[in-house]
Design a protein around this motif. Sequence first.
Motif, PDB file in Angstrom:
ATOM      1  N   VAL A 172      22.629  71.096  12.544  1.00 15.51           N
ATOM      2  CA  VAL A 172      21.918  71.813  11.481  1.00 15.51           C
ATOM      3  C   VAL A 172      20.593  71.121  11.160  1.00 15.51           C
ATOM      4  CG1 VAL A 172      22.004  72.550   9.073  1.00 15.51           C
ATOM      5  CG2 VAL A 172      24.068  72.684  10.491  1.00 15.51           C
ATOM      6  N   GLY A 173      19.528  71.896  11.175  1.00 17.21           N
ATOM      7  CA  GLY A 173      18.222  71.372  10.800  1.00 17.21           C
ATOM      8  C   GLY A 173      17.402  70.799  11.939  1.00 17.21           C
ATOM      9  N   GLU A 174      18.032  70.471  13.080  1.00 12.25           N
ATOM     10  CA  GLU A 174      17.301  69.820  14.166  1.00 12.25           C
ATOM     11  C   GLU A 174      16.365  70.785  14.895  1.00 12.25           C
ATOM     12  OE1 GLU A 174      17.077  66.522  14.947  1.00 12.25           O
ATOM     13  OE2 GLU A 174      18.061  66.446  12.997  1.00 12.25           O
ATOM     14  N   SER A 175      16.803  72.036  15.063  1.00 15.87           N
ATOM     15  CA  SER A 175      15.937  73.006  15.735  1.00 15.87           C
ATOM     16  C   SER A 175      14.685  73.274  14.906  1.00 15.87           C
ATOM     17  CB  SER A 175      16.697  74.310  15.976  1.00 15.87           C
ATOM     18  OG  SER A 175      17.803  74.102  16.824  1.00 15.87           O
ATOM     19  N   GLU A 176      14.863  73.418  13.589  1.00 12.53           N
ATOM     20  CA  GLU A 176      13.706  73.637  12.722  1.00 12.53           C
ATOM     21  C   GLU A 176      12.777  72.436  12.745  1.00 12.53           C
ATOM     22  OE1 GLU A 176      17.053  74.407  12.261  1.00 12.53           O
ATOM     23  OE2 GLU A 176      17.177  74.679  10.092  1.00 12.53           O
ATOM     24  N   ARG A 177      13.361  71.243  12.776  1.00  5.91           N
ATOM     25  CA  ARG A 177      12.536  70.038  12.853  1.00  5.91           C
ATOM     26  C   ARG A 177      11.746  70.001  14.156  1.00  5.91           C
ATOM     27  NH1 ARG A 177      13.521  64.049  11.154  1.00  5.91           N
ATOM     28  NH2 ARG A 177      14.787  65.091   9.597  1.00  5.91           N
ATOM     29  N   GLY A 178      12.381  70.446  15.250  1.00  3.15           N
ATOM     30  CA  GLY A 178      11.679  70.481  16.532  1.00  3.15           C
ATOM     31  C   GLY A 178      10.476  71.398  16.495  1.00  3.15           C
ATOM     32  N   VAL A 179      10.625  72.578  15.874  1.00  2.00           N
ATOM     33  CA  VAL A 179       9.506  73.511  15.738  1.00  2.00           C
ATOM     34  C   VAL A 179       8.415  72.905  14.871  1.00  2.00           C
ATOM     35  CG1 VAL A 179       8.811  75.750  14.815  1.00  2.00           C
ATOM     36  CG2 VAL A 179      10.947  75.542  16.100  1.00  2.00           C
ATOM     37  N   ARG A 180       8.822  72.293  13.759  1.00  2.10           N
ATOM     38  CA  ARG A 180       7.850  71.696  12.836  1.00  2.10           C
ATOM     39  C   ARG A 180       7.083  70.567  13.520  1.00  2.10           C
ATOM     40  NH1 ARG A 180      11.210  71.193   9.130  1.00  2.10           N
ATOM     41  NH2 ARG A 180      11.806  69.004   9.384  1.00  2.10           N
ATOM     42  N   ASP A 181       7.787  69.716  14.254  1.00  2.00           N
ATOM     43  CA  ASP A 181       7.137  68.593  14.943  1.00  2.00           C
ATOM     44  C   ASP A 181       6.171  69.091  16.012  1.00  2.00           C
ATOM     45  OD1 ASP A 181       8.540  66.873  13.367  1.00  2.00           O
ATOM     46  OD2 ASP A 181       9.996  66.278  14.903  1.00  2.00           O
ATOM     47  N   LEU A 182       6.555  70.147  16.724  1.00  2.00           N
ATOM     48  CA  LEU A 182       5.690  70.689  17.778  1.00  2.00           C
ATOM     49  C   LEU A 182       4.352  71.127  17.212  1.00  2.00           C
ATOM     50  CD1 LEU A 182       5.218  71.789  20.678  1.00  2.00           C
ATOM     51  CD2 LEU A 182       6.313  73.914  19.918  1.00  2.00           C
ATOM     52  N   ARG A 213      17.180  80.459  10.664  1.00  2.00           N
ATOM     53  CA  ARG A 213      16.388  79.332  10.160  1.00  2.00           C
ATOM     54  C   ARG A 213      15.242  78.987  11.104  1.00  2.00           C
ATOM     55  NH1 ARG A 213      21.679  77.520   9.341  1.00  2.00           N
ATOM     56  NH2 ARG A 213      21.495  76.082  11.102  1.00  2.00           N
ATOM     57  N   VAL A 214      15.489  79.044  12.408  1.00  2.00           N
ATOM     58  CA  VAL A 214      14.443  78.716  13.376  1.00  2.00           C
ATOM     59  C   VAL A 214      13.321  79.747  13.321  1.00  2.00           C
ATOM     60  CG1 VAL A 214      13.918  78.501  15.832  1.00  2.00           C
ATOM     61  CG2 VAL A 214      15.971  77.434  14.919  1.00  2.00           C
ATOM     62  N   VAL A 215      13.677  81.024  13.271  1.00  2.66           N
ATOM     63  CA  VAL A 215      12.651  82.067  13.179  1.00  2.66           C
ATOM     64  C   VAL A 215      11.832  81.889  11.905  1.00  2.66           C
ATOM     65  CG1 VAL A 215      12.232  84.540  12.936  1.00  2.66           C
ATOM     66  CG2 VAL A 215      13.912  83.719  14.595  1.00  2.66           C
ATOM     67  N   SER A 216      12.503  81.600  10.806  1.00  2.00           N
ATOM     68  CA  SER A 216      11.785  81.394   9.542  1.00  2.00           C
ATOM     69  C   SER A 216      10.826  80.221   9.634  1.00  2.00           C
ATOM     70  CB  SER A 216      12.788  81.164   8.409  1.00  2.00           C
ATOM     71  OG  SER A 216      13.594  82.311   8.207  1.00  2.00           O
ATOM     72  N   GLN A 217      11.251  79.133  10.279  1.00  5.92           N
ATOM     73  CA  GLN A 217      10.382  77.966  10.433  1.00  5.92           C
ATOM     74  C   GLN A 217       9.191  78.295  11.322  1.00  5.92           C
ATOM     75  OE1 GLN A 217      10.810  74.822   8.905  1.00  5.92           O
ATOM     76  NE2 GLN A 217       8.693  74.631   9.618  1.00  5.92           N
TER      77      GLN A 217
END
Length: 432
Positions: free
Chosen positions: A250-260, A294-298
């Motif tokens: 939980v939260g790691e995929s969104e963090r990956g998008v944010r970091d990219l 969550r990933v789409v929202s991020q």
Amino acid sequence: AVLDAARDAEPGCVVFVESLAAAAPDPTADGASGRGSPSALGWLLDRVRGHDTVVVVGETTDPDAVDPALRRGGRFDAEVRVGVPDPAARRAILDVHTDGVRLADAVSLDAVADRTHGYTGADLTAVLVDAATRAAGSAAGPPVIRQRDLEAALDAVGPSTLRDVSVQTPTTTYQDIGGLDRAKREVVRTVEWPQRYPALFERLDAAAPTGVLLHGPPGTGKTMLAKAVAASTDANFLSVDGPELMNRYVGESERGVRDLFERARRLAPAVVFLDEVDSLAPARHDTDTGASERVVSQLLTELDGLSPRGSVAVLAATNRRESVDPALLRPGRIETQVAVPIPDQDARAAIFEVQLDGVATGRIDTTALAAATTGYTGSDIAGVVREGALLAMEDHLRETEFDATDASGLVVTQRHLRRAIETTAPSVDGAG
């Protein structure tokens, strides 16, 4: 003791906490330790509020790794992002550090500033020190930094911001892509122009398109188009497959998008290429409450936060446009959709010419080859040329009784390519 010393300082005091993420780590993060340190720092911040002459300043490279309890009103309630300098700031930094330094007349600090995407002030200092060392080693008298010293220093000293980032420097050009004239035109207008001609957009107060979706069957050249536009603009190229960013935690995929996207902003001008975007941002349904939501929202948040001047461009690719979440394709996001279709006969002939460029050949009729490869994609035609080369080698070795010392007579002929076509088939179902 720190608070007492700060209160006694005249006329005031700034308490500087270096490496805040280490001094006060997020206690919920994996492997985080030292819960006592955040509470001690929180105690200090709570008591500083009553002293107008004492200010606490913290520093960190990763704000998300800092204890969230410290990032609220009354504690660290103001956050200032100190980003990587842009070209104008890099030029100003170079001016400061070259004050009093002997530079050759041919030295162009503007060229150095334009070339050093992602370099910090410390990186630029290291470049100048390296260049000065090279100049001193080759000078009999007082050293003078020449342009070639700076060029060599730039090759030796890379930007520290890229040490943990996988950034490509594409060498693919538009000439390497046969056909796709309409797709090239759209990509050039929407991605290349904002980065190459920002003054034109400023003149008309026009916002650059945020992103482009390349859609079409596999092997039609979508990735090559993305690399070509990055090479044409000298932009940093960050490529990621959609599945690579997906993480079951939980939260790691969104963090990956944010970091990219944080890296892309730091390295601007940059092109972010999201391959297989349908797996990263699949069409959502009313019942979705999990990771994809969550990933789409991020991803939407990151796209909405991009500069309107195109310093970061997003290219996405998919074989299934209907599977991409519609919110991603609205104006202001990935708004331009470019079809990358299976090539027609003229495009196939152009692809054969590109693929055979540099290959030792006899007389080749690319028009006839194109007519015989209906339904073939660009990658299919590349496979035909590879197979034709292997067939030519096979014939050559048989004729020379497997003596490969003389390759002067080795050429790919029309016959080899026709045989290759007979043994290969289009990769797209239903083609041909």
